[in-house]
Enzyme design. Structure first.
Site, PDB file in Angstrom:
ATOM      1  N   HIS A 141       0.843  -1.373   0.093  1.00 25.85           N
ATOM      2  CA  HIS A 141      -0.058  -0.047  -0.136  1.00 25.85           C
ATOM      3  C   HIS A 141       0.887   1.414   0.145  1.00 25.85           C
ATOM      4  CE1 HIS A 141      -2.103   3.147   2.000  1.00 25.85           C
ATOM      5  NE2 HIS A 141      -3.344   2.875   1.175  1.00 25.85           N
ATOM      6  N   CYS A 195      -2.598  -1.414 -15.987  1.00 23.16           N
ATOM      7  CA  CYS A 195      -2.535  -0.256 -14.811  1.00 23.16           C
ATOM      8  C   CYS A 195      -1.957  -0.908 -13.469  1.00 23.16           C
ATOM      9  CB  CYS A 195      -4.155   0.077 -14.604  1.00 23.16           C
ATOM     10  SG  CYS A 195      -5.084  -1.196 -13.763  1.00 23.16           S
TER      11      CYS A 195
END
Length: 591
Positions: free
Chosen positions: A172, A547
């Site tokens: 993250h 992506c």
């Protein structure tokens, strides 16, 4: 080697005749080798002797200038100029670096993975709240966490840099920092972080909250104290080289961006649209997190709809800002992806604060957190699975996207919304999700008495989707490979934990590179190639993009060119790298 050399201009003043002779030879060597030369010479008894010459080493800025200058002097072609600059060198032109002389004198106290380039210094803080508090006072901070979560977005946004003791290149912290263009070092396992005592230890050294550290996102080093930084400067030569690159490349380049500001930065760096807008990040801004939590805690669908109705105008405004910033470029918006438990506080202090703000008993919050807990959340109730079980969430987001697009279009700005439904593994998931979305869209068109062009597609991030996308293509206008999750599921590696052993795997030669950093072309690449072939057999003109973080990595970009993808999408600050890599791939393929 022990003497300090004199400046070449001193030589010009002391022996002009030999200096002029040397300059003629230099020009002759450059014309012959068609590159900047590093040569050695000596003068004996008034005579100049050339000892050796070789292609000279150069900084990133010098590489760009030399390539452009030589092309303008007709020594090399635009094609050669593009090939002369390494895409990764571009990174150093876009981010600050430490003063090399000063950094050389410093010994790092820890080393992690260089997750996001740049150089940053600041006071150590251990919570997002403390980072925001100090930043408001105008203080420089470095956010230090064991690992980050979506709740830390506010603190990450105001911090100069981020350090984590756990996590890999697609954790993250790494993904969000790259998107923000924020310096970040992850997986610095030597840091023993103690939140309660507000400090971390590295061996015998102790760093307390408020102490200064410096971090290097180019090499992963962490230093005690404050190092001076050198800000990047983009010259006209850089713009010229990028313009030439765009003439050669066939692969489109988009950016991953979640805010109007990110979209503006992406466009400035040459992005042709947004390839991934992560809507979940929008819910963590300001007071809207409480509205989203109110939705999660609702007892039934009606309660969820009431909470979502409050969020609708906020989310709609977000999309309006992004569409305006893009000025007619396409925007791929991913519907909610993370599991719901990520939006709730798991600690007692956070739960008490949430109870106070929402007027809900702590016990109810605690019970909801427990009920949403999953053994393996990455494979759990997330992505399209959330939208299918709680369709009111997806319906609100689709409504916000289309209503925002119509509103911006009415102001004379072209809009191209692309709605992306995440984590599809079976064609029936997309079929149902698309039917739900279409129902909302047609209802809006009827009420607004107008229509706009739009697309609905999905991410291919589950191996099953990659090998059955000929079936899924019947219900999709586009596909986008989410290579972070596709690598995780395809290789069987945890994105957050594999950093502990993957460096050893690379040393042992099992993998040539960390597959989360450089696409595993033999394994995951084969899945992508097969998916492209299957998808286009089913629907000839379907678009394919990527992506994941590989969208800005040069070797991976070359692979995307080879297998015929429509575009790659990466963080805004890696867009120039992708543009140059795509041009080099096209040149290599054609010439």
């Amino acid at each position: 080697g022990i003497r300090t050399p004199k400046d070449i201009q001193t030589f010009k003043r002391t022996n002009k005749k030999i200096y002029n002779e040397l300059m003629k030879i230099r020009n002759r060597l450059e014309r012959h080798y068609k590159d900047m030369q590093d040569f050695e010479f000596t003068i004996q008894e008034g005579k100049l002797y050339m000892l050796q010459t070789r292609t000279g080493k150069r900084t990133a800025q010098a590489a760009v200038k030399i390539a452009v200058d030589m092309c303008k002097e007709n020594l090399i072609t635009q094609k050669t100029a593009i090939e002369r600059v390494e895409p990764e060198q571009i990174d150093r032109l876009l981010h600050p670096v430490f003063d090399p002389k000063e950094e050389k004198k410093k010994e790092p106290i820890a080393k992690g993975l260089p997750a996001s380039p740049g150089a940053a210094y600041g006071e150590v803080v251990f919570t997002a709240e403390e980072a925001e508090r100090r930043a408001k006072e105008g203080r420089d901070v470095i956010l230090c966490r064991i690992e980050t979560s979506p709740e830390d977005i506010g603190g990450m946004n105001v911090a100069n840099g981020i350090v984590t003791s756990r996590g890999g290149m697609t954790s993250h912290a790494a993904v969000v920092a790259r998107g923000m263009g924020k310096c970040c070092v992850v997986g610095a396992g030597q840091l023993e972080i103690d939140y309660k005592k507000k400090r971390f230890k590295v061996g015998s050294k102790t760093v307390n909250e408020g102490d200064w550290i410096s971090i290097n996102g180019h090499n992963g080093n962490v230093y005690m104290g404050r190092l001076s930084t050198v800000e990047p400067s983009l010259s006209g030569d850089f713009a010229t080289l990028m313009k030439w690159a765009d003439r050669f490349r066939r692969l489109g380049v988009r950016a991953n961006a979640d805010t109007p500001y990110d979209a503006e930065v992406a466009v400035k760096f040459g992005a042709e649209g947004i390839g991934l807008c992560r809507t979940e990040h929008m819910f963590f801004q300001g007071k809207r997190i409480n509205l989203f939590r109110e939705m999660i805690l609702a007892e039934d669908a009606e309660g969820r709809r009431r909470a979502l109705k409050k969020l609708l105008p906020i989310q709609r405004k977000d999309f309006e800002g992004i569409f305006k910033a893009l000025k007619g470029r396409p925007c791929t918006i991913r519907l909610l992806d993370p599991p719901l438990h990520e939006f709730l506080p798991h600690d007692k202090t956070g739960q008490k604060e949430m109870s106070r703000l929402l007027g809900i008993p702590v016990s109810k919050i605690k019970n909801k957190v427990e009920s949403l807990k999953e053994i393996n959340p990455m494979l759990g109730h997330r992505g399209c699975r959330l939208g299918l079980i709680y369709p009111e969430i997806s319906r609100m987001q689709v409504r916000a996207i289309i209503e925002a697009a119509i509103k911006v279009r009415k102001k004379g700005v072209k809009v191209l919304p692309e709605i992306m439904i995440p984590l599809v593994g079976h064609y029936k998931e997309l079929k149902i999700a698309r039917e739900e979305a279409e129902e909302v869209i047609q209802d809006i068109f009827k009420k607004e008495k107008t229509k706009i062009d739009y697309k609905i597609g999905t991410m291919i991030e589950i191996p099953r989707a990659a090998i059955t996308d000929d079936e899924i293509a019947r219900f999709a206008d586009f596909f986008s490979f989410g290579t972070n999750d596709l690598t995780q599921m395809g290789c069987g590696f945890s994105r957050d934990d594999a950093g502990k052993f993957l460096p050893d795997y690379v040393k042992m030669g099992i993998y040539s590179n960390d597959p989360f950093q450089v696409l595993d072309q033999d394994g995951i690449g084969r899945l992508i190639k097969q998916a492209v072939e299957l998808g286009r057999k089913s629907k000839k003109d379907i678009k394919f993009g990527i992506c994941g973080e590989h969208g800005g990595e040069p070797k991976s970009v070359e692979f995307c060119h080879k297998v015929g993808l429509t575009y790659v999408s990466c963080s805004p600050f890696r867009v120039p790298i992708a543009r140059l890599a795509a041009a080099q791939a096209a040149i290599k393929d054609k010439f």
